[in-house]
Design a protein around this motif. Structure first.
Motif, PDB file in Angstrom:
ATOM      1  N   VAL A 147      42.625  21.087 -43.409  1.00 56.14           N
ATOM      2  CA  VAL A 147      43.621  20.136 -42.904  1.00 56.14           C
ATOM      3  C   VAL A 147      45.032  20.724 -42.955  1.00 56.14           C
ATOM      4  CG1 VAL A 147      44.690  17.884 -43.293  1.00 56.14           C
ATOM      5  CG2 VAL A 147      42.209  18.149 -43.511  1.00 56.14           C
ATOM      6  N   PHE A 148      45.419  21.221 -44.129  1.00 58.59           N
ATOM      7  CA  PHE A 148      46.831  21.589 -44.310  1.00 58.59           C
ATOM      8  C   PHE A 148      47.166  23.036 -43.936  1.00 58.59           C
ATOM      9  CE2 PHE A 148      46.263  17.904 -47.067  1.00 58.59           C
ATOM     10  CZ  PHE A 148      47.316  17.118 -46.634  1.00 58.59           C
ATOM     11  N   ALA A 149      46.161  23.901 -43.925  1.00 57.38           N
ATOM     12  CA  ALA A 149      46.445  25.293 -43.534  1.00 57.38           C
ATOM     13  C   ALA A 149      46.047  25.542 -42.081  1.00 57.38           C
ATOM     14  CB  ALA A 149      45.714  26.254 -44.464  1.00 57.38           C
ATOM     15  N   LEU A 150      44.819  25.128 -41.737  1.00 56.49           N
ATOM     16  CA  LEU A 150      44.351  25.445 -40.385  1.00 56.49           C
ATOM     17  C   LEU A 150      44.968  24.527 -39.331  1.00 56.49           C
ATOM     18  CD1 LEU A 150      42.377  27.531 -41.417  1.00 56.49           C
ATOM     19  CD2 LEU A 150      40.554  26.436 -40.150  1.00 56.49           C
ATOM     20  N   TYR A 151      44.883  23.205 -39.557  1.00 52.97           N
ATOM     21  CA  TYR A 151      45.329  22.278 -38.506  1.00 52.97           C
ATOM     22  C   TYR A 151      46.832  22.016 -38.546  1.00 52.97           C
ATOM     23  CZ  TYR A 151      40.506  21.596 -37.270  1.00 52.97           C
ATOM     24  OH  TYR A 151      39.225  21.827 -36.855  1.00 52.97           O
ATOM     25  N   LEU A 152      47.356  21.747 -39.731  1.00 51.25           N
ATOM     26  CA  LEU A 152      48.791  21.417 -39.805  1.00 51.25           C
ATOM     27  C   LEU A 152      49.662  22.648 -40.037  1.00 51.25           C
ATOM     28  CD1 LEU A 152      48.540  18.148 -41.933  1.00 51.25           C
ATOM     29  CD2 LEU A 152      48.748  18.354 -39.450  1.00 51.25           C
ATOM     30  N   ASP A 153      49.054  23.741 -40.442  1.00 45.95           N
ATOM     31  CA  ASP A 153      49.770  25.000 -40.641  1.00 45.95           C
ATOM     32  C   ASP A 153      50.953  24.855 -41.603  1.00 45.95           C
ATOM     33  OD1 ASP A 153      49.910  27.685 -40.255  1.00 45.95           O
ATOM     34  OD2 ASP A 153      51.241  27.567 -38.522  1.00 45.95           O
ATOM     35  N   LEU A 154      50.766  24.045 -42.643  1.00 47.78           N
ATOM     36  CA  LEU A 154      51.853  23.821 -43.603  1.00 47.78           C
ATOM     37  C   LEU A 154      51.806  24.799 -44.776  1.00 47.78           C
ATOM     38  CD1 LEU A 154      51.902  19.924 -43.852  1.00 47.78           C
ATOM     39  CD2 LEU A 154      53.683  21.386 -42.916  1.00 47.78           C
ATOM     40  N   PHE A 155      50.600  25.241 -45.107  1.00 46.33           N
ATOM     41  CA  PHE A 155      50.441  26.115 -46.270  1.00 46.33           C
ATOM     42  C   PHE A 155      49.547  27.299 -45.909  1.00 46.33           C
ATOM     43  CE2 PHE A 155      51.011  21.789 -47.880  1.00 46.33           C
ATOM     44  CZ  PHE A 155      52.055  21.963 -48.763  1.00 46.33           C
ATOM     45  N   PRO A 156      49.657  28.390 -46.650  1.00 45.41           N
ATOM     46  CA  PRO A 156      48.719  29.506 -46.418  1.00 45.41           C
ATOM     47  C   PRO A 156      47.312  29.136 -46.881  1.00 45.41           C
ATOM     48  CG  PRO A 156      50.161  29.985 -48.273  1.00 45.41           C
ATOM     49  CD  PRO A 156      50.645  28.702 -47.687  1.00 45.41           C
ATOM     50  N   VAL A 157      46.323  29.795 -46.317  1.00 41.84           N
ATOM     51  CA  VAL A 157      44.923  29.504 -46.667  1.00 41.84           C
ATOM     52  C   VAL A 157      44.650  29.870 -48.122  1.00 41.84           C
ATOM     53  CG1 VAL A 157      42.517  30.141 -46.224  1.00 41.84           C
ATOM     54  CG2 VAL A 157      44.079  29.803 -44.298  1.00 41.84           C
TER      55      VAL A 157
END
Lengths: 515, 316
Positions: free
Chosen positions: B160-170
Motif C-alpha cells: 500500500v504505502f511503498a508500491l501504490y502510494l510511493d510514500l516510503f521505500p520498500v
C-alpha cells in the motif's frame, strides 16, 4: 537538591518524543533513498537484488566482496557454456606428471590498479585463500606449499594424488585471483572493479581497461534482499533493476506485469529423493521400484515448480556433460504397476519417513505431493522436517527412508557429486559405511569401482561411460527417485536488456547490460 | 531491606539467571543435531563438503575438544570481556553484535513509541466510553492487531504505502523513512495488547471512590480521567510494557527479514541455522542481560510511580 522527574514529565516526554520521531520520519520521506535507481532511459546504473549477502564477512580474504555474481575476480579457469573447463586467466594447461599441473597465464592481463598479472600473484592469491580457509586442501587436493611459480607466467600445482578434474575444480569462485599486496584492496582482473563496500551492499564501476573492452554499465550495485517476496516487491517498485532467484510461484506474476520480465535457465542442479538402501523396508528393491512407478515427474514440475524445471530421469541435470538423461529408462507413472510391486514386496504397512529441509519450501510441497501418490499405492508416509543445519546430519545418519536432496556444482567439475552421493566413502555415505559397512544410497562395490574409474578418466566420453553406468544402476535399482532438473528464475525491469545468463547462476555476465 | 541491600540481592540473583541462561543455551545448542563444520562448509561452498575438509574445519574451530572444555574456555573468555569469534566469518562476536545492535534498538524503540502512542489514548477512550461505538471499534481493532501476523502486515504496508502510494521505500536502511513501515508492522501487535491492558486497568480504577470524589468536587472530566484515574492505572501497564521487550525482540526477527534491516534478530537466526555457536551464545547473553536489566528497572520504577510501594517487598 536533585529533583526526580515527575510522572507527568516522563509521560509528556515519551509522547512528545514519539510524536517528534514520527514527524522526523515523515519529514524524511523520499529524502534518503540511495539505492533507488534513476530508471531513466539514459541511466546505465543498475541495482541487482541478491538473496545472499554480496558483502559477506566470510569473504574477508576478498575484503568482503563476494566473488559470486560480481565479476571482480577471475579464476584461472572458467566453466564454459557446456560446463567444460575453458581458459580464463590461464591460456592453457597440461599435466606434466600424474600429479603435477602446469598452467600458462594469458599475456597482458592487468589488475585494476594497473599491475600486470604474474605467476607470483597467482601463488600469493592461492596462499591467501589457504591461510583464510585452512580446509581448502581437503577440497582441491593441493597442500599449502603445492602451488609454485616456475617462471613469470607459469604456475605449477602439485596434487596429493592423480586428479584429472583439477582444472574444473579450480574454476570455482573460491579461486578468483586477486592482487594480495595492492595498496587499495580488493583488486582483481575482472570487468568490474570495487567502488565501495557497505554492509549488505557492494558498489562496482566498470574496469575501463578490461581486455575485452569496458563493460556497458556505468555502475553496478549488488544489494542483499534476503526475503524473496520483498525482493520481488522491490523489483516491482523499481528500487532494484534485477532480482535474482525470484520464487517460482511468483514468477508468472512478475512476468504478467508490463514493467517487469523474467528469464529462466536450466541449472546443473537436480532434485531427487535418496532412498535408504540399508533401512527396512526400503531395503527391498521391489518397494523402491514401486516408489518410482508412483511418481509423475511432469506433474511435479508443473505443480510444485510452476513449470520452471524439467522432469528428471536420473540423478544429474541434463546440463552436466556426462549425464545420460536420454538413455535412462522411465518408470511411469503407473500406479497400478506400483501397487503390484508393493504387494510383491516385503512391505507390511510400515510408515516410511521422508526427510526434508524445513527451510526449502519447494521440498516441503514436493514431499506432500509424494505422500499423496504413495498413499494411492498403499504406502504410508510421514514427512519429517528438520532445520537446515540438522538436515544433512540427519540424512547421513540414515534416519529417514527417503530424503529430498538437491545438489549441483558451482564449477566445471561435477565429478565430486557422483562420489559424494553414490560412493561408499562419499560424504553422504561415509559415516555409516565406516561405522557398520552400510551407508545411505551407495549401492556397493560395483558402483564404487565405476566411480573411481570415472574419476580417473580424462575425457568426457570416458567419464560418460563409467558415470553413465552408475546412473543406470541407481535408477534401475531404485536407489533414487528422480524428480526434476531445476531452473533458476531471474526477474528484471522490462527496459533492462543484455543480461547474459549462464547454467551456473553465479557466473551471470552483466558486462553488456543496458537499458 | 535497604536500597543497597536490595540492589545487591537483585544483582546476585541476576548473575545466577545469566549463568543459568548460558549453561542452558550452551547445552541446548550442542545437543541440537547439526555439525557446524558441515553446515558452514555447505553454506560457504554451496556443495557437499569432503570429509577431509570437514575434519580440518572442526580442528580449526576447536570443535574436536570435549564440550565441558569448550564451555569452560568460553566462560573464561567472557569474564575477560571476549565473546569469541564467529565460526562463519571469523569476526569478533562483540564487533558483530555492536554492528547489528543499533538497527534493532532503533526498530524496537520506534515500535514501542508507535505502540504506546496508539495504545494509551485508545485504551483510555475505550474505557471511558465503555460499551459505546468507540469502545467496540477499539476492541475490534485490538483483536485484529493481536491476530494479524506481523510479517503479513509488513507485506501489506509495503504494497500500500511503498508500491501504490510511493510514500516510503520498500526495504533497507538509510534514513528514518526506512523505519516507518517496519516500526508500524512491529508496533501494531504490541499496541493491540497494551490497548486492552490500558482499558482493563482504567476500568478497574474509573469507578473507585476517589475518582467519584474528584468528579463531585466539580473537576473537569479530562483532569479526573488523566490525573486521578489514568495515573493509578499506569502501574500494570508499565510492568507489561517492560516485559513486552521480549515480544518486540521476537517480532523484530521477522520484521528485520521482511524489511531487510541488518539487526540482531537476523544475525541470531542466521547464527542458529549455521550452528555458529559463539554468535548464538553472545547474542543470547546480551538479550538475557537486557531482560534482567529491564526487569530491574521496572521494579525500581514502581517506587517512583507509586509511593506506597517500597523496594524489598513491603508496601504501605
Amino acid at each position: 537538591m536533585k529533583q526526580n522527574p515527575s510522572r507527568r514529565t516522563v509521560l509528556t516526554g515519551s509522547v512528545g518524543g514519539g510524536i517528534g520521531m514520527l514527524a522526523g520520519c515523515i519529514g524524511d520521506i523520499g529524502g534518503n533513498e540511495p539505492e533507488a535507481p534513476d530508471g531513466g532511459d539514459g541511466d546505465q546504473s543498475f541495482v541487482i537484488g541478491l538473496h545472499s549477502d554480496p558483502a559477506d564477512d566470510q569473504w574477508a580474504v576478498y575484503e568482503n566482496v563476494v566473488p559470486y555474481f560480481t565479476q571482480v575476480f577471475e579464476p584461472l579457469v572458467a566453466p564454459g557454456d557446456n560446463l567444460e573447463p575453458v581458459p580464463l586467466l590461464a591460456s592453457d594447461w597440461e599435466v606434466l606428471y600424474e600429479t603435477t599441473w602446469a598452467f600458462d597465464l594469458r599475456d597482458g592481463v592487468m589488475f585494476h590498479d594497473g599491475t600486470e598479472l604474474t605467476a607470483d600473484h597467482v601463488v600469493e592469491s592461492f596462499d591467501a585463500a589457504f591461510d583464510h580457509w585452512e580446509w581448502l586442501p581437503g577440497w582441491i587436493g593441493v597442500e599449502r606449499d603445492g602451488v609454485i611459480a616456475t617462471d613469470g607466467s607459469t604456475v605449477e600445482f602439485e596434487t596429493t594424488e592423480p586428479f584429472p578434474t583439477f582444472p574444473g575444480t579450480i574454476s570455482h569462485h573460491y579461486f578468483g585471483i586477486e592482487h594480495v599486496d595492492a595498496d587499495e584492496p580488493p583488486v582483481g582482473t575482472g570487468p568490474f572493479q570495487v567502488e565501495e563496500v557497505d554492509p549488505g551492499k557492494v558498489q562496482l564501476v566498470p574496469n575501463e581497461d578490461y581486455r575485452d573492452g569496458s563493460p556497458t554499465p556505468a555502475s553496478l550495485t549488488f544489494q542483499h534482499v534476503a526475503d524473496p517476496t520483498t525482493r520481488v516487491l522491490s523489483l516491482e517498485d523499481g528500487e532494484i533493476d534485477v532480482a535474482h532467484d525470484v520464487p517460482k510461484e511468483q514468477a508468472n506474476s512478475v512476468e504478467g506485469r508490463s514493467e517487469t520480465e523474467i528469464e529462466s535457465v536450466l541449472r546443473n542442479h537436480a532434485g531427487l529423493a535418496a532412498v535408504n538402501l540399508y533401512k527396512e523396508p526400503t531395503t527391498d528393491e521391489r518397494l523402491r521400484q514401486a516408489l518410482n512407478w508412483a511418481v509423475d515427474q511432469e506433474q511435479l514440475v508443473e505443480t510444485v515448480l510452476d513449470g520452471f524445471g524439467e522432469p528428471a530421469r536420473g540423478p544429474f541435470s541434463k546440463q552436466i556433460p556426462w549425464a545420460i538423461h536420454d538413455e535412462l529408462p522411465t518408470y511411469g507413472p503407473d500406479r497400478d504397476r506400483a501397487r503390484e510391486l508393493v504387494a510383491e514386496s516385503s512391505y507390511d504397512g510400515e510408515t516410511l519417513s521422508i526427510l526434508v529441509d524445513s527451510d526449502d519450501a519447494d521440498d516441503r510441497t514436493t514431499a506432500e505431493v509424494l505422500q499423496q501418490w504413495y498413499d494411492e499405492i498403499g504406502v504410508d508416509v510421514e514427512i519429517v522436517q528438520v532445520d537446515p543445519a540438522a538436515w544433512y546430519d540427519t540424512f547421513t545418519d540414515g534416519e529417514a527412508h527417503l530424503t529430498l536432496v538437491g545438489f549441483g556444482s558451482n564449477s566445471a567439475s561435477a565429478d565430486y557429486l557422483v562420489r559424494a552421493m553414490f560412493h561408499s566413502m562419499g560424504s553422504d555415505n561415509r559415516q555409516l559405511y565406516q561405522a557398520d559397512g552400510t551407508g545411505v544410497y551407495n549401492p556397493g562395490e560395483e558402483v564404487d569401482e565405476l566411480i573411481e574409474s570415472g574419476y580417473r578418466a580424462e575425457s568426457v566420453g570416458e567419464k560418460r561411460e563409467y558415470y553413465g553406468e552408475v546412473q543406470q544402476l541407481v535408477v534401475e535399482t531404485g536407489a533414487i527417485v528422480p524428480l526434476y532438473y531445476d531452473e533458476y528464475v531471474l526477474g528484471h525491469r522490462s527496459e533492462v536488456e543484455g543480461i547474459e545468463t549462464h547454467t551456473i547462476d553465479k557466473f551471470i555476465d552483466w558486462t553488456d547490460m543496458t537499458r | 531491606m535497604s536500597s543497597t541491600q536490595y540492589l545487591l540481592y537483585r544483582s546476585f540473583t541476576s548473575l545466577v539467571v545469566l549463568v543459568g541462561v548460558s549453561v542452558i543455551t550452551f547445552g541446548l545448542i550442542h545437543l541440537t543435531p547439526g555439525d557446524p563444520a558441515k553446515t558452514i562448509l555447505i553454506q560457504q561452498t554451496d556443495q557437499p563438503p569432503t570429509e577431509e575438509a570437514v575434519e580440518a574445519f572442526r580442528a580449526e574451530l576447536g570443535l574436536d575438544r570435549p564440550i565441558p572444555v569448550q564451555y569452560a574456555d568460553w566462560v573464561t573468555d567472557v569474564l575477560q570481556g571476549d565473546l569469541g569469534s564467529s565460526y562463519y566469518s571469523d569476526r569478533a562476536v562483540t564487533e558483530l553484535i555492536l554492528q547489528h545492535l543499533p538497527a534493532t534498538i532503533e526498530l524496537a524503540v520506534a515500535a514501542m513509541v508507535i505502540a504506546l502512542a496508539i495504545a494509551i489514548p485508545t485504551g483510555v477512550l475505550s474505557a471511558v466510553h465503555r460499551g459505546e461505538e468507540i469502545d467496540i471499534v477499539s476492541q475490534l481493532g485490538a483483536l485484529i492487531g493481536v491476530s494479524m501476523p506481523n510479517f503479513w502486515l509488513g507485506y501489506l504496508l509495503i504494497i500500500v504505502f511503498a508500491l501504490y502510494l510511493d510514500l516510503f521505500p520498500v526495504a533497507g536502511t538509510g534514513g528514518l523513512s526506512h523505519l516507518v513501515l517496519p516500526a508500524i508492522a512491529l508496533g501494531t501487535g504490541m499496541a493491540a495488547i497494551v490497548t486492552r491492558l490500558v482499558r482493563t486497568s482504567m476500568l478497574e480504577v474509573i469507578d473507585r471512590g476517589y475518582v467519584d470524589m474528584a468528579r463531585s468536587k466539580g473537576l473537569d472530566e479530562r483532569i479526573v480521567i488523566y490525573k486521578h484515574a489514568f495515573r493509578n492505572a499506569l502501574l500494570p501497564v508499565i510492568t507489561v510494557v517492560g516485559l513486552q521487550l521480549g515480544f518486540v525482540l521476537n517480532g523484530a526477527v521477522v520484521i528485520e527479514i521482511v524489511f531487510q534491516r541488518p539487526g540482531l534478530g537476523v544475525l541470531l537466526v542466521d547464527a542458529i541455522f549455521a550452528r555458529d555457536y559463539p554468535v548464538v551464545q553472545g547474542i543470547v547473553l546480551v538479550i538475557a542481560v537486557t531482560f534482567v536489566a529491564t526487569n530491574l528497572a521496572v521494579d525500581l520504577a514502581y517506587t517512583r510511580l507509586d509511593p506506597r510501594i517500597e523496594i524489598g517487598g513491603r508496601s504501605t
